[in-house]
Motif scaffolding. Structure first.
Motif, PDB file in Angstrom:
ATOM      1  N   VAL A 257      45.762  37.340  28.576  1.00 14.25           N
ATOM      2  CA  VAL A 257      46.639  38.512  28.673  1.00 14.25           C
ATOM      3  C   VAL A 257      47.504  38.632  27.409  1.00 14.25           C
TER       4      VAL A 257
ATOM      5  N   PRO B  54      43.685  41.063  35.348  1.00 14.31           N
ATOM      6  CA  PRO B  54      44.222  40.875  33.994  1.00 14.31           C
ATOM      7  C   PRO B  54      43.143  40.815  32.926  1.00 14.31           C
ATOM      8  N   VAL B  55      41.925  40.494  33.348  1.00 15.22           N
ATOM      9  CA  VAL B  55      40.836  40.447  32.378  1.00 15.22           C
ATOM     10  C   VAL B  55      39.535  40.809  33.088  1.00 15.22           C
ATOM     11  N   ALA B  56      38.752  41.644  32.425  1.00 13.66           N
ATOM     12  CA  ALA B  56      37.409  41.995  32.907  1.00 13.66           C
ATOM     13  C   ALA B  56      36.687  42.665  31.749  1.00 13.66           C
TER      14      ALA B  56
ATOM     15  N   SER C 295      42.670  36.419  39.207  1.00 11.13           N
ATOM     16  CA  SER C 295      43.404  35.398  38.460  1.00 11.13           C
ATOM     17  C   SER C 295      44.468  34.770  39.333  1.00 11.13           C
TER      18      SER C 295
ATOM     19  N   MET D 145      37.418  38.244  27.734  1.00 11.73           N
ATOM     20  CA  MET D 145      38.329  38.948  26.829  1.00 11.73           C
ATOM     21  C   MET D 145      37.865  38.869  25.376  1.00 11.73           C
TER      22      MET D 145
ATOM     23  N   THR E  13      45.561  44.498  31.931  1.00 10.76           N
ATOM     24  CA  THR E  13      45.964  44.432  30.528  1.00 10.76           C
ATOM     25  C   THR E  13      45.187  45.423  29.676  1.00 10.76           C
TER      26      THR E  13
END
Lengths: 693, 693
Positions: free
Chosen positions: A173, B390-392, B313, A150, B421
């Motif tokens: 997030v 949620p994150v990549a 996650s 992120m 997100t």
């Protein structure tokens, strides 16, 4: 004053064990971040196969370093990670961040290895973050020992928010959501399995940073209530709100949490009571975790929270009124003068009551908000303004609207929040410092949260009472008998039913005569905690014959059950208005918990209860009882007099003190039923059961 | 088959009364839109002061037009608007769209003028939209008679969604949200004050367009339940879901709605029951109105809705499990084979139970989803997949993830939804037709809505029963006496308590003797509907003396109250397990409504009831009773036998039929108490009261 964890969030030197040149490898990311985000301390890549990593001189081992690094991030896996933790401990590292997964979250074998790492760390006075952590980030100093993607995708900026999370993903997030709204974030800390350092300790650590003005927490288990309580106290002293997303509420969620971070399930309703007590706002999902951030950060004082909704759309006025009622946001009752002035300022078909609908006339008169807001500014009933502009654009002077709103905030100190569907409408308001939201629910949710959270903090935790000093009689049975239980309660100042423990039939008859009314006759034995299941409770005995029969049945019943007979209890039959049940127990994490419940046969099937964590005062009990489903009955309905909430509150406070004093020796205390009378008549415990620890 | 409203949504010619050259004036916008959005019909600007408007030839009046326009949009205000409506009616216009505000929503005087316009329209066979409407838009034909700024700001595109709303703003808010997600919208219709044409009629109209596949509705009042029910029937036949945001739930909201669109308040719980009955999903706010749009539009079949959550996650896995429990989404129980295959495909520290946590290992192995999804595809317990990323970003092969998800959908026909997100993560999935959401709550909320809405539609409304043919005895009193009431119920096949209306003390004694058990003795008079308040109900009379005393007290009581004495009712005392209350009434909009409620003294103070709109069958009652708070008791708790839900269901169905048959003559029917026995023992009405219409 630096604490032992200061080096975790503010290290002066950092070693990266398993350093990589590839910034997309776990051992490459921290080094890339340390370099990109301007970390000024020493960086020591460690990799026996390289002499240089990403431009930094690389070392073969910790021992090869010129000095012990304050923090070491361990990017190797499995047994290598365990060895690295031990090497760090030996080398005098203060904080080891262990990124590798595959330990406590995988089961007993993993937990054992994890314990070995913790033991090594503690023996050397080192603290360990993780294992199974994404790592730590401090964007004030650039000390980034995290591998999160992120921070590549969404550029960081230092700011007033600290995010502390067990989960890496759940830490980035909210980071992403805040950064996209232009809010700076100082800390993004992931604690992983919490094997040594736990998420609560890290919250406490960031709460001490004067630059932090909002703390967001994600946790799957709370295992260190004391540190979280201390963190909350620190934060409140500095008026820093803490918002927490605590997951693992459900059975399947708790199971998932166990495989994720090895989390041990908390009892969710006790978590609720704990967070409420300590003024920590519990968010329902990731959006709710960040939703009110701007309101918190701009120091919004919602006062009594009385709101005026103001819109160019009647529909948004209606939706706002509905939502206000649903959330419990009071709508300002505008004064006659205000209404008269509004009516003069607005078109005839507009609405001068609250919510105020300026109508689509805003398209032709861009000055409408500028006329209305100063009128509202003068009304003492107005604490906050909710402005809804669901549609605008060509033909609308948005800049002027935003200026009018900002002028109102500046002159009154009262907050304005905006909801607008279009980003183009939100932009000028955001630029003027007005918190903006996409939907009415987000805007009013944030307003409500701010006011309710403030009330929670204000209500919380100044009560300190001394435990009672009462002790329990010695014994080996898991339970105390009813007579013993009632005696303990009476010592603690809790009103119990008039009763006598009788060793003979004659004594029982005399007791009945002395009481002079119908009595209950019950077998009394520490071995029969659930005596009614044995048919050894006889209610409404109002003749000598009934009394004698009941006595003999009790004695015979205890004998045939092989139970130690302490005697037979003769107790007055107590009349009252409502049957409640009070209980107390010791939660393994949160300590003593008191429950106040509606009573009766279906107490488990149709639960209606509130939980409180001692210490608390009578006002807190009374307020909590207003959250019971039966609250209307307590206040009196259908012309009935109110019930004696004060007496029950007193009883609950004493029960809390008693449980706190006895938590070493007693596991739980059940008062069921408690008969509650009309206000002034009191409340009395009719049956009680103490379970030894 | 064109209906009388076809010209509203598909006019072949349009006049604009009060036409303006300025596209930011209300009279300028429609002409600008007709021109910009390719309307192929005739456009007739009307303005006595101009010869041309925005390039179209302008006319001085309606009479000057070469022919009567099908639709006229009236952009002048006040008395001019009224005159224009009348002129339209005279000229043979089919549909007049009256934009001007200041009529019914401002109070009685405005309502009178509004009624005058409606009368003029109806006399000429013309229909009127509005007044106080934003106008209508059909983006298939470019027939835009709306002045909304939104169509300038957010470019339209024809598509499968119809939006029908009383409010203009509330019509373009979902339009904006959908368009920003790339979804085409065909209709944006605002009905305003619903003086003539109402929002329900417009819903019915768009439901007939084969190109419409989703209908979104915003309403502040429902005043035409029949047309909404017909619209729902039409829509369901074509598998077109209807989602409605119905505001004015709260008292302040209803007041605001009244000043906005002159809306008359509906009873909100009856609205709930009506929408449920007709398979219309009720959205809680504007976001919820559009949240599931992609799922609806791609024809998602969620089957039994059993879900697998799959994420990189663990935190999102935990949150998904919590949310699933909260929403009632079942989590798939994966087969042993599936789990074995998953364990082999995943890293050792990942989770092969549901939720499936592939962990941050996704960063180093981009094929993980591609390995896991085919395994899940073979498990019959899997209906839908929730994918949370949620994150990549850098280092992740997002295109491959999206392809893997799309391949799963294609090969299995089972839906996948994504939450992410970051917009950059959502984009490739959206491009492959996967519904994407920003948060876990939005994603699971949409999945839940789709499955629950489908179940609602499937459950709904095939039952038709004949009213009972029962009549009520003539009389002038507002209420029927208890004996009369019980007689009506008995005729309808409802089980009432054994009783006898006695005209003398001797008859009463004989009745008691015949019943052969304790009886209740009650005064029976149509003038004393609440006889217990007069102390004229005597329970548990079990001796002749008590019976005679009660009889005399009843006679004396009726005499002193000046009530018409029908006699004294002697009724068996009925024992049972639980006291319920059933009621029926006629809602002015929605017609007959049946309530099934827990009984007892606090029925109003602690409400626990469900509402149903007849016709309904016994299974629907039994299902509705599972929504009662006391549902666990009905099923049996603490080893108790279940209660006779079937008997109460039968009674409720008959009560519904009775109320439907008597709605001309009876306003309400109260059965209180209804004593419910153990399953098989039945349920019996102990007291009843019918109120005449």
């Amino acid at each position: 004053m630096p604490t032992s964890l200061n080096a975790a969030i503010n290290p002066t030197s950092i070693a990266v064990i398993g350093a990589s040149d590839n910034r997309n490898k776990i051992g490459g990311r921290p080094i890339h971040f340390l370099k990109s985000f301007g970390y000024a301390g020493d960086v020591y890549p460690i990799n026996p196969n390289r002499s240089e990593v990403q431009g930094y001189a690389c070392y073969a081992s910790l021992d090869a370093l010129p000095r012990a690094p304050e923090l070491a991030v361990i990017c190797v896996a499995g047994a290598d990670a365990v060895a690295a933790v031990k090497a760090c401990a030996q080398r005098g590292v203060k904080i080891a961040v262990c990124i590798a997964s595959g330990f406590g979250e995988t089961g007993p074998a993993g937990r054992e290895v994890e314990a070995e790492m913790v033991a090594a760390a503690r023996a050397a006075g080192m603290r360990m973050i993780g294992p199974n952590t994404q790592g730590l980030a401090n964007f004030a100093t650039g000390a980034i020992t995290s591998f999160s993607t992120m921070f590549i995708e969404v550029p960081p900026a230092d700011g007033p928010v600290a995010i502390v999370s067990q989960s890496g993903a759940a830490s980035v997030v909210p980071y992403c959501m805040l950064r996209e709204r232009g809010i700076g974030v100082r800390y993004v800390l992931a604690s992983g399995n919490d094997a040594d350092v736990n998420v609560c300790e890290l919250v406490r650590e960031v709460a001490q940073d004067e630059g932090v003005r909002l703390i967001l927490v994600y946790a799957e288990t709370i295992k260190d209530a004391a540190n979280l309580a201390a963190a909350a106290q620190l934060a409140h002293r500095r008026k820093v709100p803490i918002v927490m997303l605590k997951s693992g509420r459900s059975a399947r969620g708790a199971a998932a949490a166990s495989s994720h971070t090895g989390a041990i399930a908390n009892e969710d309703r006790v978590v609720d009571a704990f967070l409420r007590k300590h003024g920590i706002w519990r968010a329902g999902d990731t959006r709710a975790l960040v939703n009110a951030a701007e309101l918190y950060l701009n120091g919004t004082d919602p006062g009594l929270g009385r709101m005026v909704a103001l819109s160019n759309s009647g529909a948004l006025c209606v939706l706002a009124a509905d939502l206000a009622e649903q959330l419990g946001i009071p709508l300002s009752r505008l004064s006659d003068q205000t209404r008269t002035l509004l009516a003069a300022a607005l078109p005839s078909f507009a609405t001068s009551t609250n919510p105020v609908d300026v109508t689509a006339a805003l398209l032709t008169d861009s000055g409408l908000f500028g006329k209305v807001l100063p009128i509202l500014a003068q009304d003492a009933e107005v604490d906050v303004i909710y402005l809804a502009i669901p549609v605008a654009g060509e033909g609308y002077d948005l800049q002027r609207f935003a200026n009018d709103a900002a002028a109102f905030v500046q002159s009154t100190g009262k907050p304005v929040v905006l909801s607008a569907t279009q980003a183009s409408v939100r932009a000028p308001f955001r630029a003027r410092g007005i918190p903006v939201f996409e939907t009415e629910s987000d805007a009013l949710g944030a307003l409500h949260q701010c006011a309710a959270h403030r009330a929670l903090v204000a209500a919380g935790g100044s009560v300190v009472f001394a435990p009672t000093g009462v002790t329990v009689p010695a014994g080996n049975a898991p339970f105390l008998s009813e007579a013993q239980s009632l005696a303990v309660l009476a010592q603690a100042g809790i009103c119990v039913v008039e009763h006598e423990l009788c060793g003979s039939e004659a004594v029982a008859v005399a007791a009945w005569q002395r009481i002079g009314a119908a009595v209950a006759v019950k077998a009394c034995s520490p071995d029969l905690p659930h005596k009614s299941e044995y048919g050894l409770v006889f209610l409404r005995c109002d003749t000598e014959t009934k009394l004698r029969e009941a006595y003999r049945a009790c004695v015979a019943g205890m004998r045939s059950a092989g139970a130690k007979a302490e005697g037979v209890l003769v107790a007055r039959m107590v009349g009252g208005r409502r049957e409640l049940a009070l209980g107390a127990k010791v939660d393994p994490v949160f300590g003593p918990v008191v429950m106040i419940s509606d009573g009766g046969k279906y107490i488990e099937a149709l639960p209606d209860n509130v939980l409180l964590l001692p210490p608390f005062d009578e006002a807190e009990v009374a307020a909590a009882m207003q959250r019971l489903r039966i609250a209307p009955l307590l206040r009196g309905v259908r012309g009935e007099a109110p019930l004696d909430v004060a007496a029950v509150s007193r009883m609950a406070v004493r029960l809390g003190a008693l449980m706190s004093g006895l938590q070493e020796s007693v596991q739980s205390i059940d008062l069921n039923p408690v008969i509650m009378g009309t206000a002034g008549e009191g409340a009395v415990v009719v049956d009680a059961l103490l379970q030894r620890a």
